[in-house]
Design an enzyme around this catalytic site. Structure first.
Site, short mmCIF file in Angstrom:
data_model
loop_
_atom_site.label_atom_id
_atom_site.label_comp_id
_atom_site.label_asym_id
_atom_site.label_seq_id
_atom_site.Cartn_x
_atom_site.Cartn_y
_atom_site.Cartn_z
CG ASP A 73 4.84 -3.84 1.59
OD1 ASP A 73 3.95 -4.29 0.85
OD2 ASP A 73 5.74 -4.54 2.08
CD GLU B 147 -0.03 -4.79 1.60
OE1 GLU B 147 -0.32 -5.59 0.68
OE2 GLU B 147 1.13 -4.59 1.99
#
Length: 708
Positions: free
Chosen positions: A338, A375
């Protein structure tokens, strides 16, 4: 009554709590702590049953690590740490508070309340557990499915099965996912990507639903208390979350499905200075977090109040130890990182040219077969899609694939060149540094944003229920409501929406790269226009499994499309297409771009149509390995395409129309044997926002017709 157990010097390695024949060794890094005490709790974990063992720094400290070995501890013992030292918020940034019991960053299991039950804000109600490490894996080994052959399915552990319509015996749990394995196998995906499963506090949300007054929850879980401990509330037996997680992994592996975890290393649940101190802040704040060098305020590149100091050696070691533990002890197959761009920032928050953290993950020998997906952006505006890392192992969520497909499918003109690049594997992003199409994780939707059904039903977000007056969530959705905002009974609008969904599914699953679906998109899940449902632990977020029956034709379409991708290697090539040249005959080219007329692609600023022929030049794949795909991005009118030659020299081959997203199920996707023949030179009508796919097969050419 005084409780005593034999204690010994212990060892500074490994960090955390380690069971040894002579007892349990406890080790904690805390460089600036002046004193340290080990807090132990009996199984009942009442405050009155806790006792503390002060550590003598002359005996129990080696360098910056406090350590102690305790013998004779009973099963179920729980522990934490009490530290004292300077509290200098504006000077050194140290934040010691001896009133608090702190969690061990290396704890493998935490005492956790049931889902929705609040924790203590100071952390005094939470202690670490020492789990039973033995587990019978029964020979389970990593599947090592090649990334190029993967189809990833993103899901939320609780939301996947907690709705009563799931008919699971253990809804909202790891075991609930196990119960849905037959569904996952029939769908055809190769990996589940689980949204955060490490411990977090879902009750730390401060917002309320403005209409009902309901206290909202941190449902998604991007707010970790730990980088190790699986969330006990996701276990049907909260006393054995590790074993239930392992049971799930083992069962998924037996079904040929890998497990990828969404890991949050960019920030923690402690937030900024006004947040709860549960662990890292109270252990060594300026080492674990990025602080402003002048004010000691938290640098907030995560958008969540703090930013982990990922390139400090201590934090790098913690992250690597956590990743190895998940792979070695929990048999996880991969990780999605993330806000991974934060992994590339230095201790002042500046971007590093060759971040040690990013390189260590890619080069670690234990993780050599583990899928690693970035990401490639953060909340401070850093956007690195295509250049997160030059290392061949790093894959990326391709946000440009999402945006370009969405724009083509909302009627934006002049996108055919970009769309062709995305379909061909995004060579503009990944070929220049020796990477491959599989470094692109293609997606149109994810947990963050509209569902696929909402993408074609809403032009604007509907986030009022989140309690922030609709200010949260992205305003740049590139969506189009198909003519009416929100729900409608108009059959023409409903048909257009379904057609767009199926066309986008074709683009996603037949493009080079690795496709990722969001759970429920395959049968029309809606969030009622909410594009930031992080706090919605209710039917906005939960999968309503009744839709699988209601929209069974759409589900069938996705199942057959995934199977088509699996059966034909031309959709999942290991390398980029070779660049065509004038001296290269069409029969040797793997992809040939067309427009509405053969050999005449329209790359103009007005173009809204694209066609291409995929030619599998591997002879072993047989004559049915060629595909001609026609896409119409016009919103209000059909497009007519002329069918080219099959480009199969030496073989008598014909086209058969297997997919037409403008038709209703089951006519929208036919098996090759049942599909109608299409003559070379025939004119095929493709509905507005529609797609037609033809597949070659051996046979004589039918007579040409004007249209098909």
């Amino acid at each position: 009554m005084k409780i005593e157990f034999p204690t010994f010097q212990g060892s500074p390695q490994p960090l955390g709590a380690t069971v040894r024949p002579s007892g349990i060794n406890f080790a904690l890094f805390a460089r600036h702590a002046k004193t340290a005490s080990l807090v132990l709790g009996l199984k009942d974990d009442q405050d009155a049953a806790r006792f503390e063992i002060p550590l003598d720094p002359k005996l129990h400290k080696t360098g910056d690590i406090w350590h102690l070995l305790v013998s004779g501890l009973p099963p179920g013992i729980r522990y934490g740490w009490r530290l004292s030292g300077p509290y200098e918020q504006e000077k050194s940034g140290l934040a010691y508070d001896s009133r608090l019991i702190l969690l061990d960053p290396y704890a493998k299991e935490l005492r956790s309340p049931r889902w929705g039950e609040p924790r203590s804000r100071a952390g005094s109600q939470t202690l670490c557990l020492i789990p039973d490490e033995f587990y019978n894996w029964e020979g389970d080994r990593p599947l090592n499915i090649p990334l190029q052959d993967s189809v990833i399915y993103e899901l939320h552990v609780r939301g996947f099965t907690v709705h009563p319509s799931s008919k699971c015996s253990f809804p909202g749990t790891f075991l609930g996912i196990t119960e849905k394995i037959p569904y996952l196998k029939k769908l055809g995906i190769t990996a589940v990507e689980l949204m955060p499963v490490t411990e977090f506090d879902e009750t730390d949300c401060t917002f309320r639903n403005p209409d009902s007054g309901e206290q909202l929850k941190n449902y998604w879980g991007y707010n970790p208390l730990s980088f190790f401990s699986p969330k006990a509330a996701y276990s049907s037996d909260s006393g054995h979350p590790l074993h239930e997680f392992r049971d799930m992994v083992k069962a998924l592996h037996r079904a040929g499905i890998e497990v990828i975890l969404d890991m949050v290393f960019n920030h923690t649940a402690e937030g900024s200075w006004d947040g709860p101190t549960t662990s890292f802040r109270g252990i060594d704040n300026p080492i674990y977090y990025l602080l402003d060098p002048w004010t000691r305020a938290y640098l907030n590149f995560s958008g969540c109040g703090n930013t982990c100091n990922c390139n400090h050696p201590i934090v790098r070691t913690l992250i690597m130890d956590a990743l190895r533990w998940w792979v070695i002890e929990m048999h996880v197959d991969g990780f999605r990182f993330d806000l991974a761009s934060i992994l590339g920032r230095d201790q002042q928050g500046h971007l590093l040219s060759n971040p040690p953290m990013v390189e260590m993950i890619a080069e670690d020998p234990v993780l050599a077969d583990t899928k690693i997906i970035a990401e490639a952006w953060d909340a401070a505006g850093l956007y690195q899609v295509g250049h997160f890392s030059d290392h061949h192992r790093w894959a990326e969520w391709n946000g440009k694939f999402r945006d370009d497909v969405r724009r083509f499918m909302n009627g934006t003109a002049g996108l055919t060149g970009l769309l062709a690049t995305r379909i061909a594997g995004s060579s503009d992003l990944y070929q220049h540094n020796g990477r491959r199409p599989c470094n692109s994780i293609n997606f149109i939707t994810s947990h963050d944003g509209f569902t696929l059904a909402d993408l074609v039903s809403y032009s604007a977000k509907r986030n009022r229920a989140n309690g922030e007056d609709n200010r949260d969530g992205d305003n740049h959705n590139l969506s189009w409501n198909s003519g009416v905002e929100g729900p409608t009974v108009d059959p023409a609008i409903q048909q257009l929406r379904l057609r767009r969904i199926k066309t986008m599914a074709v683009i996603l699953l037949l493009s080079q790269g690795v496709p990722m679906l969001v759970a429920g998109d395959e049968f029309g899940r809606t969030q009622q226009g909410n594009n930031n449902a992080w706090c919605q632990d209710n039917e906005i977020s939960w999968l309503d499994w009744r839709l699988a029956e209601k929209n069974k034709g759409q589900l069938r379409f996705f199942q057959k499309l995934i199977r088509l991708r699996r059966d034909h290697a031309i959709f999942r090539l290991a390398e980029f297409f070779e660049i065509s040249s004038p001296d290269k005959p069409p029969s040797s080219q793997e992809i040939i771009w067309h427009g509405q007329q053969p050999g005449k692609p329209d790359w103009s600023a007005q173009s809204r149509t694209l066609a291409f022929l995929l030619k599998d030049i591997v002879p072993d794949d047989g004559p049915d390995a060629n595909f001609f795909i026609m896409l119409n991005g016009q919103t209000d009118q059909p497009a007519l395409f002329t069918v080219p030659e099959t480009a199969t020299p030496g073989r008598q081959c014909v086209w058969k129309k297997i997919i037409d997203t403008g038709l209703e199920s089951p006519e929208d996707f036919l098996d090759l044997k049942q599909a109608p023949r299409i003559a070379v030179g025939a004119v095929v009508r493709v509905a507005a926002m529609g797609c037609v796919v033809c597949q070659s097969t051996e046979g004589s050419q039918p007579k040409r017709r004007k249209s098909a």
